[in-house]
Design an enzyme around this catalytic site. Structure first.
Site, mmCIF file in Angstrom:
data_model
loop_
_atom_site.group_PDB
_atom_site.id
_atom_site.type_symbol
_atom_site.label_atom_id
_atom_site.label_comp_id
_atom_site.label_asym_id
_atom_site.label_seq_id
_atom_site.Cartn_x
_atom_site.Cartn_y
_atom_site.Cartn_z
ATOM 1 N N SER A 676 0.914 -1.517 -0.385
ATOM 2 C CA SER A 676 0.116 0.325 0.084
ATOM 3 C C SER A 676 0.413 1.143 -0.284
ATOM 4 O O SER A 676 0.103 2.035 0.148
ATOM 5 C CB SER A 676 -0.471 -0.108 1.084
ATOM 6 O OG SER A 676 -0.328 0.008 2.467
ATOM 7 N N LYS A 719 -6.020 3.571 8.959
ATOM 8 C CA LYS A 719 -4.929 4.726 8.441
ATOM 9 C C LYS A 719 -5.596 5.701 9.021
ATOM 10 O O LYS A 719 -5.120 6.674 8.911
ATOM 11 C CB LYS A 719 -5.225 3.974 7.007
ATOM 12 C CG LYS A 719 -4.004 2.839 6.474
ATOM 13 C CD LYS A 719 -3.975 2.659 5.384
ATOM 14 C CE LYS A 719 -3.221 1.128 5.396
ATOM 15 N NZ LYS A 719 -3.618 1.144 4.059
#
Length: 801
Positions: A676, A719
């Site tokens: 990611s 996140k």
């Protein structure tokens, strides 16, 4: 006829020629002794029929006694008298009266003394020899007599004296000894003592036989074993040695009859009990069978808790114990609703997945409380042996059932809530794979016939509600397939404030013994504590920080410095110490080649700084920061993408011939992996090669392809929480994750500008402080940047075909 002071005796018969010490305490007896001492020291000793009688009269005494001489008299401090007497002549009581003397009342006996009978014959001599021999044997067997006691009797020539001496040393009853004393015929007396000795010898021989048998059996055993065996041998001789064992067998049989066991289990229990009946109680095999039956009969056969079906009450319990986590609570209440309607727990097993400190274990307790089930917890962290789940086979010494059966026995009901804690921490080695053993436990289609290796029976686990907890989904796929995953991502700042004010502060105030009004933590100070002293997904560190404030406050109160403490933003530093974190981005100004990425870890989301610089070289890329294999490949892929698109991003391709790129992720000791960070890598490289700074208030996450597409990522809520904690204003996420924004709490979305992006070009347009200006780059430009050939070198000819 002679008159003598009378001394009644309890539990003893004195014979002529016998010297005996006596302890005298009754007033009349003491008076009789004093009267004897004042006269010629003669006294009449007569045994009582009833030893418990304190004031005997004529009917309470035997007829025949002994006229004795008082040899010594000693008065003791407690008022009793110790006297030494020697028996002299037999005498028969004729009359008894009470007299009062200067020393007090006493009994006076009128007696007729019996002359000793002298008898001699061959029969008497033979009987005397038999008596002496038998007494010698008796003395050897008796522990209460010296070994040479029998040898002293050989010197006695008078038959009457021999009979009296033997009778005096026998451990016979008072009535038997009194019968010998009353008999005047020496031959009959000898026959009587011979008969008594025969009986005593029989008893002593049995005792010796028992002692010998026990001694042979306990040569290498401890003292306790010796005592048990001696008791067993005695009981065996008496004919009642199996009573305790019989009681135990009866108790086990009663349990088997009363328990609602399955047919298979009842048949197994009966078979084991039958084996136990035919074994020695102290044998090792009997102990194994006894332990097996204890486990089998200790299971909750047919015992179930009454389940609560009130859904509003269950919701109220969950709300009271946990703030927020609405999605999780809804799923649990839905689960309970199905259970209440169908009355059968069928379906997937719940697995609560989230970082530490978000309340997974306590949520399991709340579910048990809400449903009325018993709560049982088993931590699986570090478990490597399959036998921990399924148990050991009984062929092993010290075998035990597995944790599933053990905890089911501890719960006492067949339908508890079984919490399998830290299921992702299961190990695996040569002893087996416990994760695979759990497949049978957690499969609703199979666990109705779970087999424990120790019990070797089918145990029904279908009524047990299994709830698992884990920090990550690092689990075997077949095990994941059997569980329904419920994610607990972590708490926002506002949620942490609410949790602290509702639960944590009150809990620590009570734990530290603070009284009401002595400790106050203001709302703004609590928010600062969360911002500057904690950086976590859960609330464990926050609870520890609140505990530190409570300790310091309590100390000041006990030292008399303050009567109460109020923590404000101004004095927070005094109690909590130096700030550990900065609330905001790490770099206030925009920098070239420095990008803030977002990472998911087992403890929640984290900010991930990506740094890039160029160094002289030949177009290679170097990475540092303990990157994993996937992330290292992502760096190579991002580098290839940037090289391929370099003119479009205003980068001269020729720079790759003389420059290397160095990518570094700080906190080099922490392992980092995952795809990611792809768009972050590309942004850092483009910023470094173009010299355009990256906005410091922008964070990004997303996987990138060689075509520049931005792919979806996982852990979006964690996140975004990390970005919010770090003071980030704008977050770039993949377009494919737009659908996940519906599940993100409103306060997170309000605090961040979340921008979905589909291509790297959109990322660069948002993240860089200035727009990129493409350049024109042709093959001629490539040739122009090639180094000139050395002087004198031949240029290869070109031939047209």
């Amino acid at each position: 006829m002679n008159l003598y002071p009378l001394l009644p005796l309890r539990d003893i018969v004195v014979f002529p020629g016998m010297v005996v010490p006596l302890f005298v305490g009754r007033e009349k007896s003491v008076s009789a002794l004093e009267a004897a001492m004042a006269g010629n020291k003669d006294i009449f000793l007569l045994a009582q029929l009833d030893p418990g009688c304190d004031d005997p009269d004529r009917d309470d005494l035997f007829d025949t006694g002994v006229v004795a001489t008082v040899l010594q008299l000693l008065k003791l401090p407690d008022g009793t008298v110790r006297v030494l007497v020697e028996g002299r002549d037999r005498a028969v009581l004729q009359n008894l009266r009470e007299e009062t003397t200067a020393s007090g009342a006493m009994l006076v006996a009128q007696v007729e003394q019996l002359e000793p009978v002298i008898a001699e014959s061959t029969e008497i001599s033979g009987t005397m020899r038999s008596v002496v021999d038998q007494f010698a044997e008796y003395a050897k067997l008796s522990k209460k007599m010296p070994q040479d006691a029998g040898g002293q009797l050989g010197d006695i020539e008078d038959a009457g004296k021999l009979a009296d001496a033997v009778a005096a040393n026998l451990a016979a009853k008072v009535s038997d000894k009194q019968a010998v004393l009353s008999e005047t015929d020496p031959l009959k007396r000898l026959e009587m003592v011979l008969s008594f000795m025969e009986g005593e010898l029989g008893v002593l021989q049995v005792e010796r036989k028992i002692r010998g048998r026990v001694k042979r059996q306990m040569e290498k055993t401890q003292r306790e074993y010796y005592l048990n065996e001696q008791l067993k041998a005695i009981q065996s001789e008496l004919g009642g040695g199996d009573e305790g064992e019989a009681n135990e067998i009866a108790e086990l049989q009663d349990k088997i009859d009363k328990l609602k066991m399955s047919k298979e289990a009842k048949a197994k229990a009966q078979a084991e009990l039958k084996k136990l009946k035919g074994m020695q109680p102290m044998s090792a095999e009997a102990t194994v069978i006894r332990n097996y039956l204890d486990v089998l009969l200790g299971l909750p056969w047919g015992k179930k808790s009454k389940l609560k079906r009130d859904l509003p009450a269950a919701q109220a319990v969950l709300d009271a114990d946990h703030y927020a986590l609405d999605k999780v609570k809804d799923r649990i209440v839905e689960y309970l609703a199905v259970q209440a309607r169908t009355n059968k727990l069928k379906g997937p097993i719940l697995c609560l997945v989230g970082p530490p400190g978000v309340g997974k274990t306590s949520l399991g307790k709340s579910i048990a409380k809400a449903t009325g089930r018993q709560f049982v917890r088993q931590s699986l962290g570090g478990v490597r042996d399959e036998a921990e789940i399924r148990g050991h086979r009984r062929t092993y010494i010290g075998s035990l059932p597995g944790k599933i059966v053990t905890n089911l026995k501890k719960a006492g009901t067949a339908n508890p809530l079984f919490l399998l804690d830290e299921i992702d921490k299961l190990g695996q080695d040569f002893r087996g794979d416990p994760a695979s053993a759990l497949l049978e436990v957690l499969d609703p289609e199979q666990n109705s016939k779970f087999q424990d290796h120790y019990l070797e029976l089918d145990i029904d686990l279908s009524d047990v509600m299994f709830v698992c907890t884990a920090n990550s989904l690092n689990l075997p796929q077949p095990l994941l397939d059997r569980m329904e995953i419920i994610r607990l991502e972590g708490y926002t700042e506002d949620e942490k404030v609410e949790i602290a004010e509702r639960h944590l502060i009150a809990k620590q105030v009570e734990a530290h013994g603070l009284k009401k009004g002595e400790f106050t933590l203001e709302h703004d100070a609590l928010r600062d504590l969360i911002r500057y002293y904690t950086r976590e997904a859960g609330v464990r560190t926050l609870e520890r920080e609140i505990a530190r404030l409570a300790r310091k406050s309590l100390r000041q109160i006990l030292e008399g410095k303050l009567k109460s403490v109020t923590i404000t933003p101004e004095n927070l530093d005094e109690y909590a110490g130096v700030r550990k974190f900065r609330h905001g981005v790490s770099d206030e100004e925009n920098q070239v080649g420095s990008v803030t990425g977002l990472a998911w870890t087992e403890v929640g989301g984290e900010l991930l700084t990506i740094e890039s610089v160029t160094v002289p070289g030949k177009g290679a890329v170097k990475t540092t920061g303990k990157l994993g294999e996937v992330m290292s490949e992502g760096v190579q892929m991002a580098f290839s993408f940037v090289k391929a698109r370099s003119p479009a991003y205003g980068i001269k391709p020729s720079i790759f011939q003389r420059k290397d790129l160095h990518i570094h992720l700080p906190e080099g000791a922490v392992p980092k992996d995952g795809p990611s960070a792809g768009i972050g890598m590309v942004t850092a490289m483009v910023s470094t090669l173009t010299g355009i700074p990256v906005r410091a208030d922008v964070a990004m996450t997303g996987e990138v392809t060689l075509r520049g597409r931005v792919l979806a990522i996982g852990g979006l809520k964690e996140k975004l929480l990390a970005a919010l904690r770090g003071g980030i204003k704008t977050v770039l996420i993949p377009e494919e994750n737009r659908k996940d924004l519906a599940e993100i709490p409103a306060n997170i979305k309000e605090g961040l500008e979340i921008i979905p992006v589909a291509h790297v070009d959109e990322v660069l347009a948002r993240a860089l402080t200035a727009p990129i200006e493409p350049i024109e780059w042709t093959e001629a430009d490539d040739l122009a940047t090639q180094p000139a050939p050395p002087v004198g070198a031949q240029v290869p000819s070109q031939t047209a075909h």
